[in-house]
Design a protein around this motif. Sequence first.
Motif, mmCIF file in Angstrom:
data_model
loop_
_atom_site.group_PDB
_atom_site.id
_atom_site.type_symbol
_atom_site.label_atom_id
_atom_site.label_comp_id
_atom_site.label_asym_id
_atom_site.label_seq_id
_atom_site.Cartn_x
_atom_site.Cartn_y
_atom_site.Cartn_z
ATOM 1 N N ASP A 1 30.768 -52.386 -7.425
ATOM 2 C CA ASP A 1 30.810 -51.380 -8.192
ATOM 3 C C ASP A 1 31.797 -50.407 -7.879
ATOM 4 O OD1 ASP A 1 29.273 -52.716 -9.865
ATOM 5 O OD2 ASP A 1 27.424 -51.313 -9.304
ATOM 6 N N GLY A 2 33.029 -50.712 -7.149
ATOM 7 C CA GLY A 2 33.863 -49.973 -6.704
ATOM 8 C C GLY A 2 34.034 -49.296 -5.521
ATOM 9 N N ALA A 3 32.890 -49.607 -4.674
ATOM 10 C CA ALA A 3 32.837 -48.889 -3.368
ATOM 11 C C ALA A 3 33.802 -49.473 -2.441
ATOM 12 C CB ALA A 3 31.561 -49.496 -2.668
ATOM 13 N N THR A 4 34.336 -50.502 -2.558
ATOM 14 C CA THR A 4 35.469 -51.521 -1.704
ATOM 15 C C THR A 4 36.354 -52.269 -2.912
ATOM 16 O OG1 THR A 4 34.077 -53.137 -1.049
ATOM 17 C CG2 THR A 4 34.249 -51.397 0.426
ATOM 18 N N ALA B 1 27.385 -65.049 -4.793
ATOM 19 C CA ALA B 1 25.923 -64.625 -5.391
ATOM 20 C C ALA B 1 26.012 -63.882 -6.581
ATOM 21 C CB ALA B 1 25.249 -63.868 -4.307
ATOM 22 N N ALA B 2 24.863 -63.936 -7.335
ATOM 23 C CA ALA B 2 24.964 -63.177 -8.705
ATOM 24 C C ALA B 2 25.278 -61.530 -8.436
ATOM 25 C CB ALA B 2 23.469 -63.291 -9.436
ATOM 26 N N GLY B 3 26.023 -60.973 -9.419
ATOM 27 C CA GLY B 3 26.394 -59.650 -9.451
ATOM 28 C C GLY B 3 27.454 -59.425 -10.567
ATOM 29 N N PHE B 4 28.418 -58.481 -10.151
ATOM 30 C CA PHE B 4 29.346 -58.161 -10.997
ATOM 31 C C PHE B 4 30.687 -57.927 -10.393
ATOM 32 C CE2 PHE B 4 25.272 -56.400 -12.440
ATOM 33 C CZ PHE B 4 25.376 -57.033 -13.814
ATOM 34 N N VAL B 5 31.672 -58.013 -11.345
ATOM 35 C CA VAL B 5 33.380 -58.064 -10.803
ATOM 36 C C VAL B 5 33.831 -56.955 -11.537
ATOM 37 C CG1 VAL B 5 35.596 -58.988 -10.698
ATOM 38 C CG2 VAL B 5 33.343 -60.423 -10.030
ATOM 39 N N SER B 6 34.123 -55.948 -10.841
ATOM 40 C CA SER B 6 34.871 -54.923 -11.194
ATOM 41 C C SER B 6 36.745 -55.228 -11.083
ATOM 42 C CB SER B 6 34.519 -53.651 -10.738
ATOM 43 O OG SER B 6 33.399 -53.265 -10.706
ATOM 44 N N ILE B 7 37.327 -54.394 -12.060
ATOM 45 C CA ILE B 7 38.797 -54.874 -11.910
ATOM 46 C C ILE B 7 39.689 -53.389 -12.005
ATOM 47 C CG2 ILE B 7 38.962 -57.271 -12.623
ATOM 48 C CD1 ILE B 7 39.358 -56.331 -15.417
ATOM 49 N N ARG B 8 40.631 -53.042 -11.174
ATOM 50 C CA ARG B 8 41.535 -52.160 -11.317
ATOM 51 C C ARG B 8 43.005 -52.547 -11.314
ATOM 52 N NH1 ARG B 8 40.503 -47.595 -6.918
ATOM 53 N NH2 ARG B 8 41.066 -49.188 -5.464
ATOM 54 N N ALA B 9 43.653 -52.247 -12.252
ATOM 55 C CA ALA B 9 45.093 -52.383 -12.219
ATOM 56 C C ALA B 9 45.973 -51.096 -12.374
ATOM 57 C CB ALA B 9 45.313 -53.101 -13.814
ATOM 58 N N ALA B 10 47.087 -51.407 -11.693
ATOM 59 C CA ALA B 10 47.978 -50.212 -11.610
ATOM 60 C C ALA B 10 49.370 -50.684 -12.059
ATOM 61 C CB ALA B 10 48.047 -49.567 -10.176
ATOM 62 N N VAL B 11 50.169 -49.992 -13.138
ATOM 63 C CA VAL B 11 51.258 -50.406 -13.632
ATOM 64 C C VAL B 11 52.285 -49.287 -13.643
ATOM 65 C CG1 VAL B 11 52.396 -51.315 -15.739
ATOM 66 C CG2 VAL B 11 50.214 -52.189 -15.089
ATOM 67 N N THR B 12 53.508 -49.491 -13.289
ATOM 68 C CA THR B 12 54.489 -48.497 -13.676
ATOM 69 C C THR B 12 55.628 -49.196 -14.161
ATOM 70 O OG1 THR B 12 55.637 -49.170 -11.496
ATOM 71 C CG2 THR B 12 53.841 -47.359 -11.071
ATOM 72 N N ASP B 13 56.551 -48.201 -15.007
ATOM 73 C CA ASP B 13 57.560 -48.838 -15.577
ATOM 74 C C ASP B 13 59.155 -48.178 -15.053
ATOM 75 O OD1 ASP B 13 58.077 -46.546 -17.142
ATOM 76 O OD2 ASP B 13 57.151 -47.263 -18.876
ATOM 77 N N THR B 14 60.058 -48.498 -15.720
ATOM 78 C CA THR B 14 61.307 -47.884 -14.885
ATOM 79 C C THR B 14 61.744 -46.841 -15.324
ATOM 80 O OG1 THR B 14 62.439 -49.386 -16.772
ATOM 81 C CG2 THR B 14 62.351 -50.288 -14.588
ATOM 82 N N ALA B 15 60.890 -46.098 -16.481
ATOM 83 C CA ALA B 15 61.234 -44.764 -17.010
ATOM 84 C C ALA B 15 60.121 -43.695 -16.255
ATOM 85 C CB ALA B 15 60.962 -44.822 -18.424
ATOM 86 N N GLY B 16 59.621 -44.260 -15.282
ATOM 87 C CA GLY B 16 58.640 -43.403 -14.617
ATOM 88 C C GLY B 16 57.121 -42.984 -15.167
ATOM 89 N N ASP B 17 56.858 -43.989 -16.069
ATOM 90 C CA ASP B 17 55.532 -43.841 -16.741
ATOM 91 C C ASP B 17 54.620 -44.765 -15.919
ATOM 92 O OD1 ASP B 17 56.838 -42.511 -18.791
ATOM 93 O OD2 ASP B 17 57.184 -44.508 -19.471
ATOM 94 N N GLY B 18 53.432 -44.335 -15.851
ATOM 95 C CA GLY B 18 52.431 -45.336 -15.250
ATOM 96 C C GLY B 18 51.075 -45.172 -15.613
ATOM 97 N N VAL B 19 50.225 -46.192 -15.324
ATOM 98 C CA VAL B 19 48.625 -46.209 -15.664
ATOM 99 C C VAL B 19 47.994 -46.824 -14.573
ATOM 100 C CG1 VAL B 19 48.864 -48.343 -17.027
ATOM 101 C CG2 VAL B 19 46.982 -46.511 -17.533
ATOM 102 N N THR B 20 46.858 -46.321 -14.460
ATOM 103 C CA THR B 20 46.046 -46.930 -13.490
ATOM 104 C C THR B 20 44.576 -47.198 -14.200
ATOM 105 O OG1 THR B 20 46.650 -46.040 -11.512
ATOM 106 C CG2 THR B 20 44.298 -46.694 -11.406
ATOM 107 N N GLN B 21 44.079 -48.289 -14.420
ATOM 108 C CA GLN B 21 42.862 -48.636 -15.320
ATOM 109 C C GLN B 21 41.888 -49.256 -14.503
ATOM 110 O OE1 GLN B 21 44.211 -49.942 -19.466
ATOM 111 N NE2 GLN B 21 43.180 -51.794 -18.847
ATOM 112 N N THR B 22 40.765 -48.638 -14.574
ATOM 113 C CA THR B 22 39.666 -49.133 -13.943
ATOM 114 C C THR B 22 38.314 -49.535 -14.924
ATOM 115 O OG1 THR B 22 40.297 -47.723 -11.994
ATOM 116 C CG2 THR B 22 37.963 -48.821 -11.965
ATOM 117 N N ILE B 23 37.964 -50.818 -14.683
ATOM 118 C CA ILE B 23 36.768 -51.027 -15.556
ATOM 119 C C ILE B 23 35.661 -51.673 -14.640
ATOM 120 C CG2 ILE B 23 35.855 -52.822 -17.116
ATOM 121 C CD1 ILE B 23 38.705 -53.328 -18.319
#
Length: 197
Positions: A143-146, A168-190
């Motif tokens: 759940d995002g601890a590591t 074992a049974a549980g859940f997978v969380s995902i985090r993506a970070a994107v930047t573009d050449t214009a200096g825009d970015g997003v970090t998205q966590t589920i």
Amino acid sequence: MFADGQPGRTGSDAAATGTATLAKDGKALATADLADCDVHQSRTCELRADLPAGSGAYTLTASMRRQATLSTEVKSVWTFPSATTAAQQPLPLMAVRYSPEGLDDFNRAKPGSTTRMPMWVERNPGTTKVRVNSIRLEVSADDGATWRPVPVTRTGSGWIATLTNPPAAGFVSIRAAVTDTAGDGVTQTITRAYAVG
């Protein structure tokens, strides 16, 4: 915030709670309460702010939490330069979309299996298309601890990652970070993007 990976779809949860905050050069300008938001009543979820003139580095943070088995928290942090314009222009916001393969009808993977994860970046309609400069993906089984990085490979108009699921049974969380050449970015966590078991 709760849209799935299918193009053109939207998603909402009226029982979810959260906030959206806009900041310029590190100083908060406005915050909106995102409780009771529904895709058909978007005016109740608007963030409005009077922006100072001139250019600056902006950060828009939106976070939603809900009592559910999956997608218990979704958070996006957008960063972008902006300045005063003569006419209204859409913000250069991006969203990372996923289409995990091999999950069952309840969005579960088998313990110890691998999940192939096609990914692509969507942009606000009307914004100038700018090339993605970098994309990074991380996964968590607690759940995002590591977090641990996952290699991402470019494929045509998107990217592919292969996730190794917990034994074992549980859940997978995902985090993506994107930047573009214009200096825009997003970090998205589920948090709890899909289940294992």
